[in-house]
Design a protein around this motif. Sequence first.
Motif, PDB file in Angstrom:
ATOM      1  N   ALA A 159       0.827  -1.212   0.000  1.00  0.00           N
ATOM      2  CA  ALA A 159       0.000   0.000   0.000  1.00  0.00           C
ATOM      3  C   ALA A 159       0.856   1.254   0.000  1.00  0.00           C
ATOM      4  CB  ALA A 159      -0.938  -0.005   1.213  1.00  0.00           C
ATOM      5  N   GLU A 160       1.974   1.240   0.756  1.00  0.00           N
ATOM      6  CA  GLU A 160       2.868   2.399   0.790  1.00  0.00           C
ATOM      7  C   GLU A 160       3.552   2.602  -0.550  1.00  0.00           C
ATOM      8  OE1 GLU A 160       4.234   2.431   5.497  1.00  0.00           O
ATOM      9  OE2 GLU A 160       5.297   1.147   4.055  1.00  0.00           O
ATOM     10  N   PHE A 161       3.939   1.511  -1.213  1.00  0.00           N
ATOM     11  CA  PHE A 161       4.569   1.639  -2.524  1.00  0.00           C
ATOM     12  C   PHE A 161       3.609   2.293  -3.510  1.00  0.00           C
ATOM     13  CE2 PHE A 161       5.344   0.087  -6.820  1.00  0.00           C
ATOM     14  CZ  PHE A 161       6.665   0.467  -7.011  1.00  0.00           C
ATOM     15  N   VAL A 162       2.374   1.826  -3.515  1.00  0.00           N
ATOM     16  CA  VAL A 162       1.378   2.403  -4.432  1.00  0.00           C
ATOM     17  C   VAL A 162       1.175   3.878  -4.123  1.00  0.00           C
ATOM     18  CG1 VAL A 162      -1.042   2.368  -5.129  1.00  0.00           C
ATOM     19  CG2 VAL A 162       0.210   0.216  -4.878  1.00  0.00           C
ATOM     20  N   GLN A 163       0.963   4.187  -2.854  1.00  0.00           N
ATOM     21  CA  GLN A 163       0.636   5.565  -2.482  1.00  0.00           C
ATOM     22  C   GLN A 163       1.843   6.500  -2.640  1.00  0.00           C
ATOM     23  OE1 GLN A 163      -2.439   6.759  -1.560  1.00  0.00           O
ATOM     24  NE2 GLN A 163      -1.493   8.797  -1.667  1.00  0.00           N
ATOM     25  N   LYS A 164       2.987   6.114  -2.080  1.00  0.00           N
ATOM     26  CA  LYS A 164       4.131   7.020  -2.037  1.00  0.00           C
ATOM     27  C   LYS A 164       4.882   7.112  -3.356  1.00  0.00           C
ATOM     28  CE  LYS A 164       4.940   6.613   2.950  1.00  0.00           C
ATOM     29  NZ  LYS A 164       5.934   6.316   4.020  1.00  0.00           N
ATOM     30  N   VAL A 165       5.021   5.973  -4.043  1.00  0.00           N
ATOM     31  CA  VAL A 165       5.818   5.971  -5.273  1.00  0.00           C
ATOM     32  C   VAL A 165       4.938   6.221  -6.502  1.00  0.00           C
ATOM     33  CG1 VAL A 165       7.379   4.633  -6.737  1.00  0.00           C
ATOM     34  CG2 VAL A 165       7.554   4.459  -4.246  1.00  0.00           C
ATOM     35  N   LEU A 166       3.924   5.393  -6.680  1.00  0.00           N
ATOM     36  CA  LEU A 166       3.120   5.499  -7.903  1.00  0.00           C
ATOM     37  C   LEU A 166       2.228   6.741  -7.905  1.00  0.00           C
ATOM     38  CD1 LEU A 166       2.080   1.763  -8.456  1.00  0.00           C
ATOM     39  CD2 LEU A 166       4.029   3.008  -9.419  1.00  0.00           C
ATOM     40  N   VAL A 167       1.535   6.989  -6.793  1.00  0.00           N
ATOM     41  CA  VAL A 167       0.551   8.075  -6.765  1.00  0.00           C
ATOM     42  C   VAL A 167       1.194   9.424  -6.436  1.00  0.00           C
ATOM     43  CG1 VAL A 167      -1.545   8.925  -5.643  1.00  0.00           C
ATOM     44  CG2 VAL A 167      -1.322   6.497  -6.199  1.00  0.00           C
ATOM     45  N   GLU A 168       1.876   9.510  -5.298  1.00  0.00           N
ATOM     46  CA  GLU A 168       2.399  10.807  -4.876  1.00  0.00           C
ATOM     47  C   GLU A 168       3.648  11.215  -5.654  1.00  0.00           C
ATOM     48  OE1 GLU A 168       2.997  10.691  -0.663  1.00  0.00           O
ATOM     49  OE2 GLU A 168       0.907  10.173  -0.229  1.00  0.00           O
ATOM     50  N   ARG A 169       4.541  10.270  -5.867  1.00  0.00           N
ATOM     51  CA  ARG A 169       5.824  10.626  -6.488  1.00  0.00           C
ATOM     52  C   ARG A 169       5.704  10.794  -7.995  1.00  0.00           C
ATOM     53  NH1 ARG A 169      10.432  10.876  -3.857  1.00  0.00           N
ATOM     54  NH2 ARG A 169      12.443  10.674  -4.907  1.00  0.00           N
ATOM     55  N   TYR A 170       4.941   9.912  -8.657  1.00  0.00           N
ATOM     56  CA  TYR A 170       4.878   9.965 -10.116  1.00  0.00           C
ATOM     57  C   TYR A 170       3.487  10.218 -10.678  1.00  0.00           C
ATOM     58  CZ  TYR A 170       9.762   8.886 -10.305  1.00  0.00           C
ATOM     59  OH  TYR A 170      11.122   8.978 -10.173  1.00  0.00           O
ATOM     60  N   LYS A 171       2.467  10.258  -9.818  1.00  0.00           N
ATOM     61  CA  LYS A 171       1.114  10.619 -10.256  1.00  0.00           C
ATOM     62  C   LYS A 171       0.707   9.833 -11.503  1.00  0.00           C
ATOM     63  CE  LYS A 171       1.674  15.301  -8.413  1.00  0.00           C
ATOM     64  NZ  LYS A 171       2.979  14.981  -7.764  1.00  0.00           N
ATOM     65  N   VAL A 172       0.911   8.526 -11.451  1.00  0.00           N
ATOM     66  CA  VAL A 172       0.707   7.690 -12.633  1.00  0.00           C
ATOM     67  C   VAL A 172      -0.734   7.755 -13.125  1.00  0.00           C
ATOM     68  CG1 VAL A 172       2.578   6.118 -12.017  1.00  0.00           C
ATOM     69  CG2 VAL A 172       0.244   5.600 -11.278  1.00  0.00           C
ATOM     70  N   ALA A 173      -0.879   7.742 -14.437  1.00  0.00           N
ATOM     71  CA  ALA A 173      -2.210   7.648 -15.039  1.00  0.00           C
ATOM     72  C   ALA A 173      -2.626   6.196 -15.208  1.00  0.00           C
ATOM     73  CB  ALA A 173      -2.213   8.351 -16.390  1.00  0.00           C
ATOM     74  N   GLY A 174      -1.636   5.308 -15.181  1.00  0.00           N
ATOM     75  CA  GLY A 174      -1.932   3.891 -15.338  1.00  0.00           C
ATOM     76  C   GLY A 174      -0.694   3.070 -15.065  1.00  0.00           C
TER      77      GLY A 174
END
Length: 336
Positions: free
Chosen positions: A116-131
């Motif tokens: 959950a932290e990887f998704v939130q901190k890296v994918l969402v917050e750090r890189y704001k991934v669209a997919g």
Amino acid sequence: MTDISFPATSFRLIRDHLDGPAPAGLEGAVVALGNFDGVHRGHRAVIQAAEARARALGKPAAAMTFEPHPRVLFSPETPEFRLSSVDEKVRLLAATGLDGAIVMGFDKALAALTPAEFVQKVLVERYKVAGVATGFDFQFGKGRAGTTEFLRKEGERLGFAVDIAPPLLDAGERVSSGGVRSALTRGEVEHAWRLLGYPWFQSGEVVHGDSRGRDLGYPTANLKLDPNCKLRHGVYAVRVGVEGKRYDGVANFGRRPMFDTGVTLLEAFLFDFKGDLYGKTIDVAFYAFLRPELKFRSVEDLIDRMNEDSKSARQILAGAGNAFPQLADVAVARRG
């Protein structure tokens, strides 16, 4: 000898750690997520899924990979036979048409993140991934507890698309990095080629040897490969990339029983080449296993066999068309 040109690219390379702000340039991308050792056909299916989703959303497509390989941190006593160094991997990724790559430094801080932290901190917050696109068996986060199903649900909850590529089969065999390693360990470079989608290659700087090949009439370009390389020792038909040109040739990987100095080398003889390669970085691609290393009764017998090896290699490579790994010219060393 054949002229080649590297594909033009606006490829953006980011080398990232969690000890500072996220580097700019790939925020909002659709990310192909995985280790991508070898960038084989299964990996390319993941990349194609990311690229398709990116086109649909009007976003850039990028790969996110991890260096060093997580096994270096978790199992340092078990050396990993890498199919591609980080430099080679990035050059392969850049040639797929991706807009960029994020090379995440895999250290204790990253390994300690829960899924959950990887998704939130890296994918969402750090890189704001669209997919995100990944393979069916991808695991991530502390204890490798993150699954593709968890990733899919997080995407639904947090608002990013998730595409999961199914296993890719070749004649009933799953295409995998492990399968390529096994083939190379047996010297079955044609099998590895089929799984990879291109002839397996190794890059390196040409170093000085003992000049034995020159004395035999076969001057070689010598490369020291990773000590963990498990390619079967023997003689191969190869094609060598040198400064935008390709040369057919023959190579020995091993310790040369006739003149064993205890050092394992890749020694490539380039047909129809004249010049000095010392200090230059070359790419050596493998097309066929010709024979195991042998100890001959005399130097004359060795030269006769080298002549036969060269003739065989020329015939094999004449039937290989223009096959060669597609590699982009990317500066790998920078961070950010």
